[in-house]
Motif scaffolding. Structure first.
Motif, PDB file in Angstrom:
ATOM      1  N   THR A   1       0.842  -1.192   0.000  1.00 55.38           N
ATOM      2  CA  THR A   1       0.000   0.000   0.000  1.00 55.38           C
ATOM      3  C   THR A   1       0.872   1.234   0.000  1.00 55.38           C
ATOM      4  N   GLN A   2       0.480   2.243  -0.757  1.00 55.05           N
ATOM      5  CA  GLN A   2       1.146   3.532  -0.719  1.00 55.05           C
ATOM      6  C   GLN A   2       0.117   4.570  -0.309  1.00 55.05           C
ATOM      7  N   GLU A   3       0.411   5.263   0.782  1.00 55.73           N
ATOM      8  CA  GLU A   3      -0.490   6.310   1.239  1.00 55.73           C
ATOM      9  C   GLU A   3      -0.031   7.636   0.628  1.00 55.73           C
ATOM     10  N   ASP A   4      -0.763   8.127  -0.338  1.00 52.07           N
ATOM     11  CA  ASP A   4      -0.359   9.318  -1.078  1.00 52.07           C
ATOM     12  C   ASP A   4      -1.192  10.506  -0.644  1.00 52.07           C
ATOM     13  N   ILE A   5      -0.522  11.475  -0.064  1.00 54.61           N
ATOM     14  CA  ILE A   5      -1.154  12.731   0.321  1.00 54.61           C
ATOM     15  C   ILE A   5      -0.445  13.833  -0.449  1.00 54.61           C
ATOM     16  N   TRP A   6      -1.186  14.542  -1.279  1.00 54.81           N
ATOM     17  CA  TRP A   6      -0.601  15.530  -2.173  1.00 54.81           C
ATOM     18  C   TRP A   6      -0.954  16.939  -1.711  1.00 54.81           C
ATOM     19  N   THR A   7      -0.055  17.868  -2.015  1.00 57.93           N
ATOM     20  CA  THR A   7      -0.267  19.276  -1.690  1.00 57.93           C
ATOM     21  C   THR A   7      -0.321  20.080  -2.980  1.00 57.93           C
ATOM     22  N   ILE A   8      -1.308  20.972  -3.089  1.00 52.48           N
ATOM     23  CA  ILE A   8      -1.398  21.879  -4.237  1.00 52.48           C
ATOM     24  C   ILE A   8      -1.617  23.290  -3.728  1.00 52.48           C
ATOM     25  N   ARG A   9      -1.072  24.257  -4.452  1.00 51.29           N
ATOM     26  CA  ARG A   9      -1.161  25.657  -4.038  1.00 51.29           C
ATOM     27  C   ARG A   9      -1.752  26.499  -5.169  1.00 51.29           C
ATOM     28  N   GLY A  10      -2.587  27.430  -4.785  1.00 47.26           N
ATOM     29  CA  GLY A  10      -3.215  28.320  -5.756  1.00 47.26           C
ATOM     30  C   GLY A  10      -4.649  27.920  -6.013  1.00 47.26           C
ATOM     31  N   SER A  11      -5.547  28.891  -5.944  1.00 49.88           N
ATOM     32  CA  SER A  11      -6.974  28.599  -6.076  1.00 49.88           C
ATOM     33  C   SER A  11      -7.334  27.978  -7.417  1.00 49.88           C
ATOM     34  N   ASP A  12      -6.658  28.385  -8.494  1.00 53.93           N
ATOM     35  CA  ASP A  12      -6.975  27.813  -9.805  1.00 53.93           C
ATOM     36  C   ASP A  12      -6.702  26.317  -9.827  1.00 53.93           C
ATOM     37  N   ARG A  13      -5.581  25.913  -9.263  1.00 54.24           N
ATOM     38  CA  ARG A  13      -5.249  24.488  -9.240  1.00 54.24           C
ATOM     39  C   ARG A  13      -6.177  23.733  -8.301  1.00 54.24           C
ATOM     40  N   VAL A  14      -6.546  24.364  -7.185  1.00 48.44           N
ATOM     41  CA  VAL A  14      -7.494  23.719  -6.275  1.00 48.44           C
ATOM     42  C   VAL A  14      -8.850  23.570  -6.964  1.00 48.44           C
ATOM     43  N   ASP A  15      -9.281  24.609  -7.709  1.00 50.06           N
ATOM     44  CA  ASP A  15     -10.531  24.520  -8.474  1.00 50.06           C
ATOM     45  C   ASP A  15     -10.536  23.260  -9.344  1.00 50.06           C
ATOM     46  N   ASP A  16      -9.460  23.074 -10.100  1.00 54.72           N
ATOM     47  CA  ASP A  16      -9.382  21.939 -11.020  1.00 54.72           C
ATOM     48  C   ASP A  16      -9.470  20.614 -10.273  1.00 54.72           C
ATOM     49  N   ARG A  17      -8.790  20.531  -9.127  1.00 53.77           N
ATOM     50  CA  ARG A  17      -8.803  19.277  -8.372  1.00 53.77           C
ATOM     51  C   ARG A  17     -10.187  19.023  -7.779  1.00 53.77           C
ATOM     52  N   VAL A  18     -10.854  20.073  -7.304  1.00 53.96           N
ATOM     53  CA  VAL A  18     -12.207  19.916  -6.760  1.00 53.96           C
ATOM     54  C   VAL A  18     -13.141  19.371  -7.837  1.00 53.96           C
ATOM     55  N   VAL A  19     -13.104  19.963  -9.014  1.00 56.31           N
ATOM     56  CA  VAL A  19     -13.955  19.503 -10.119  1.00 56.31           C
ATOM     57  C   VAL A  19     -13.660  18.049 -10.449  1.00 56.31           C
ATOM     58  N   GLU A  20     -12.382  17.698 -10.471  1.00 52.33           N
ATOM     59  CA  GLU A  20     -12.012  16.320 -10.798  1.00 52.33           C
ATOM     60  C   GLU A  20     -12.560  15.336  -9.762  1.00 52.33           C
ATOM     61  N   LEU A  21     -12.407  15.661  -8.473  1.00 50.06           N
ATOM     62  CA  LEU A  21     -12.887  14.764  -7.431  1.00 50.06           C
ATOM     63  C   LEU A  21     -14.406  14.637  -7.467  1.00 50.06           C
ATOM     64  N   LEU A  22     -15.099  15.767  -7.638  1.00 48.66           N
ATOM     65  CA  LEU A  22     -16.556  15.708  -7.727  1.00 48.66           C
ATOM     66  C   LEU A  22     -17.006  14.878  -8.922  1.00 48.66           C
ATOM     67  N   SER A  23     -16.314  15.023 -10.029  1.00 50.55           N
ATOM     68  CA  SER A  23     -16.692  14.299 -11.245  1.00 50.55           C
ATOM     69  C   SER A  23     -16.497  12.796 -11.090  1.00 50.55           C
ATOM     70  N   GLN A  24     -15.580  12.394 -10.213  1.00 50.88           N
ATOM     71  CA  GLN A  24     -15.289  10.980 -10.035  1.00 50.88           C
ATOM     72  C   GLN A  24     -16.221  10.300  -9.031  1.00 50.88           C
ATOM     73  N   ALA A  25     -17.028  11.078  -8.324  1.00 53.95           N
ATOM     74  CA  ALA A  25     -17.925  10.491  -7.330  1.00 53.95           C
ATOM     75  C   ALA A  25     -19.018   9.670  -8.027  1.00 53.95           C
ATOM     76  N   ASP A  26     -19.176   8.432  -7.592  1.00 52.28           N
ATOM     77  CA  ASP A  26     -20.197   7.557  -8.176  1.00 52.28           C
ATOM     78  C   ASP A  26     -21.437   7.452  -7.299  1.00 52.28           C
ATOM     79  N   GLU A  27     -21.260   7.562  -5.970  1.00 48.96           N
ATOM     80  CA  GLU A  27     -22.379   7.355  -5.058  1.00 48.96           C
ATOM     81  C   GLU A  27     -22.767   8.628  -4.311  1.00 48.96           C
TER      82      GLU A  27
END
Length: 259
Positions: free
Chosen positions: A112-138
């Motif tokens: 197992t690899q526990e991956d915790i990533w850090t991102i800086r800047g609202s634009d990059r956070v925006d993109d990651r939020v959209v990606e995570l929401l888009s991947q939600a199935d339930e």
């Protein structure tokens, strides 16, 4: 040195030559052949350095050496030099990517690899939020206290996922944010179960299903920094802790009406 020559030297450096090697190689093509003194006279490479640089070029297969007194140097043809550099580039590329492939295979054998990533800047956070929401199935949770952090793309993604049948919960102390989604079918809105009135640091929170989470904070300069994790034990455990609060539980499935 002209701009064209400077660009040529830069190009040779990107192909693996040093600056001095590139300059000596170009100088020898300008001269046809020459001694270290001749080379030094048409380039800024010191005469004392020309000898070792020419030897290095000989080792690379780009220069031929005539054992005379004084020693003379002659470059190989442009076609031969091009073929030599192409072969060298191909060899180095294969060696580099073979190693990367070996490392990748080795990492796949780990438990197992526990991956915790850090991102800086609202634009990059925006993109990651959209990606995570888009991947939600339930189900997913989205929360923020700041209306400006609900971008058009995030708002659109929340509505689209809700329309697709994904259980959606939007949490905010902001009336404006809750009102934005209050009439959207499939989206439940709530105020935070507990919050400090003096909170000026929290940014956004996102959870998607049981395996993805993002948390962000705003520093004193207004810069947003987030940590996020997917498909990890860290994300799974933290989501369980958050959803342990009754108000963060997904909406229950409606019971079928009796026939």
């Amino acid at each position: 040195m002209t701009n064209d020559e400077s660009e040529a030297v830069d190009a040779f450096e990107r192909l693996g030559l040093t600056s001095y090697e590139a300059k000596v190689f170009i100088a020898l093509h300008r001269l046809g052949s020459g001694t270290a003194r001749d080379v030094a006279s048409v380039t800024d490479v010191p005469r004392s350095q020309v000898y070792s640089v020419a030897e290095s070029l000989e080792d690379r297969g780009l220069v031929e050496v005539q054992q005379s007194s004084p020693i003379r140097y002659r470059p190989v043809s442009i076609e031969e030099a091009q073929q030599t550099l192409e072969q060298r580039f191909q060899h180095e590329r294969e060696r580099a990517f073979d190693y990367v492939e070996t490392v990748r295979r080795d990492s796949e054998t780990e438990e197992t690899q526990e991956d915790i990533w850090t991102i800086r800047g609202s634009d990059r956070v925006d993109d990651r939020v959209v990606e995570l929401l888009s991947q939600a199935d339930e189900r997913f949770i989205f929360g923020t206290r700041l209306p400006e952090l609900v971008t058009e793309s995030i708002e659109r993604t929340i509505k689209e996922r809700a329309e697709a049948g994904v259980s959606a919960l939007v949490i905010s102390r902001s009336d404006d944010i809750r009102a934005k989604f209050s009439d959207v079918d499939g989206v439940r809105t709530e105020s935070p179960p507990r919050f400090r009135q003096d909170d000026q640091r929290s940014g956004r929170i996102v959870t998607a299903d049981d395996d993805s989470i993002l948390l962000s904070v705003i520093d004193d300069g207004g810069c947003e920094t987030a940590i996020w994790s997917s498909d990890s034990l860290f994300a799974n455990v933290l989501i369980q802790l958050l959803e342990a609060n009754d108000e963060l539980q997904p909406s229950p499935e409606p019971e079928p009406e009796p026939e």
